[in-house]
Design an enzyme around this catalytic site. Structure first.
Site, mmCIF file in Angstrom:
data_model
loop_
_atom_site.group_PDB
_atom_site.id
_atom_site.type_symbol
_atom_site.label_atom_id
_atom_site.label_comp_id
_atom_site.label_asym_id
_atom_site.label_seq_id
_atom_site.Cartn_x
_atom_site.Cartn_y
_atom_site.Cartn_z
ATOM 1 C CG PHE A 18 11.886 -24.320 21.903
ATOM 2 C CD1 PHE A 18 11.141 -25.483 21.792
ATOM 3 C CD2 PHE A 18 12.977 -24.152 21.049
ATOM 4 C CE1 PHE A 18 11.463 -26.446 20.851
ATOM 5 C CE2 PHE A 18 13.303 -25.105 20.110
ATOM 6 C CZ PHE A 18 12.545 -26.257 20.003
ATOM 7 C CG ASP A 19 7.250 -20.685 27.476
ATOM 8 O OD1 ASP A 19 7.970 -19.796 27.979
ATOM 9 O OD2 ASP A 19 6.313 -21.218 28.098
#
Length: 376
Positions: free
Chosen positions: A238-239
């Protein structure tokens, strides 16, 4: 009364084995034989392969109070069991390669497309961009027990008539997908909420945008070079900002620059960030991860963010406040993420910035996180 108490206690107590145990207790209490003594061999810690076993002896009388207690226990465990199921909605074009069929629809119209799909309905479709991800997600059910940790729903613009080829392809590839919505040309996102999905995956930008407007985390699957990973571990990256965290800090960076951003994050280090569009999906994925003993867990979660010191501290304290453990955290300070994602071996990477997605999809499967300001 308990005659045997295990000397060793696990770090975590898992629910599902006790759900099965409660069902056996209920059956014994309410069955025709009404046995007075019932011995149940239960696995401590919930690991089906664990060697740590304790013999738990229950003395069950015909007392109505005991019956009532057991029934309530079964109900509670049932609720908790269904509360940790991860639900994914995916479109047929994200799951299978329907590009050639879609080209027939665009060039020759609906009737030609319908005829093509019916003629080819016994010809299995090739895997699409999100197929490897779905296969690994469903495989988690096989690695845990007979109970489901993950359920996938097919959401399609096809009619049931033209969609028969898709269901046949699902069976051919051995995917455990049983529930579907065929919408006859309409956007299938409208049924995502009714299915209770935590994540909606599509190749269509507008479908994803409509889904996020309905409160469902959504990602547009990008054309990617699929990396062939032989191991069974599911790896999700994930960012941070505007993905699992809100866009509040990202706005400061966009409007005032890096120095103002760092000063803001340093001053607010003890104030947790608000959740972003993928917080709920991350939490549900973490629940699935917690269903396995840590040493044998087939799920790894990574945070791959452009943040660096000193803005890292607020992120760490936010996740601590949320009680979510991230396996790997990469604070890259603006470096290109693609090579790091390749090294991690991501089965999917979620980012909201289209530039990052275009770079990442050259190395790993990538989903563009759609929010109100997204562009393609």
């Amino acid at each position: 009364s308990f005659n045997t108490i295990p000397l060793e206690a696990p770090d975590n107590i898992f629910i599902k084995p006790f759900f099965s145990m409660a069902l056996k207790c209920c059956s014994a209490a309410l069955g025709d034989l009404k046995p007075r003594d019932l011995a149940i061999s239960a696995l401590v810690g919930g690991n089906p392969k664990s060697n740590i076993c304790a013999l738990i002896k229950f003395r069950i009388s015909s007392c109505l109070f005991v019956r009532f207690f057991i029934i309530i226990t079964v109900i509670i465990y049932s609720i908790l069991y269904y509360a940790i199921m991860l639900k994914i909605g995916i479109t047929s074009r994200a799951l299978f390669d329907l590009d050639s069929s879609h080209l027939i629809f665009k060039n020759n119209g609906l009737e030609a497309y319908k005829e093509h799909q019916i003629v080819k309905e016994n010809c299995p479709l090739e895997p699409g961009q999100a197929f490897p991800l779905v296969k690994k997600l469903l495989n988690l059910n096989n690695q845990f027990s007979d109970e489901k940790l993950v359920e996938v729903f097919l959401l399609s613009r096809n009619t049931a008539d033209t969609g028969l080829r898709i269901f046949n392809s699902i069976q051919y590839h051995g995917l455990d997908i049983e529930k579907a919505a065929f919408c006859g040309g309409n956007s299938p996102h409208i049924y995502a909420k009714s299915f209770g999905v935590h994540l909606f995956l599509s190749t269509e930008f507008e479908d994803c945008k409509s889904s996020i407007n309905g409160g469902i985390a959504s990602a547009r699957i990008m054309p990617s070079r699929h990396s062939k990973v032989d191991n069974e571990t599911l790896k999700v990256a994930f960012d941070g900002d505007s993905v699992i965290f809100s866009e509040e800090s990202q706005k400061i960076f966009d409007e005032y620059g890096l120095e103002a951003f760092n000063n803001n994050e340093k001053n607010l280090a003890d104030n947790p960030l608000s959740g972003g569009p993928f917080k709920s999906f991350l939490r549900e994925l973490y629940k699935v991860q917690q269903s396995f003993p840590r040493a044998e867990c087939p799920v790894r979660i990574a945070l791959v963010t452009a943040r660096s010191a000193p803005s890292h501290e607020r992120v760490i304290k936010t996740l601590r406040e949320w009680k979510i453990r991230i396996d790997e955290s990469l604070f890259l300070g603006g470096m290109d993420k693609a090579s790091f994602l390749k090294d991690f071996g991501a089965d999917i990477f979620f980012d909201d910035q289209i530039e990052n997605c275009k770079s990442a999809c050259l190395e790993v499967p990538t989903g563009q996180v759609i929010n109100f300001n997204s562009r393609i």
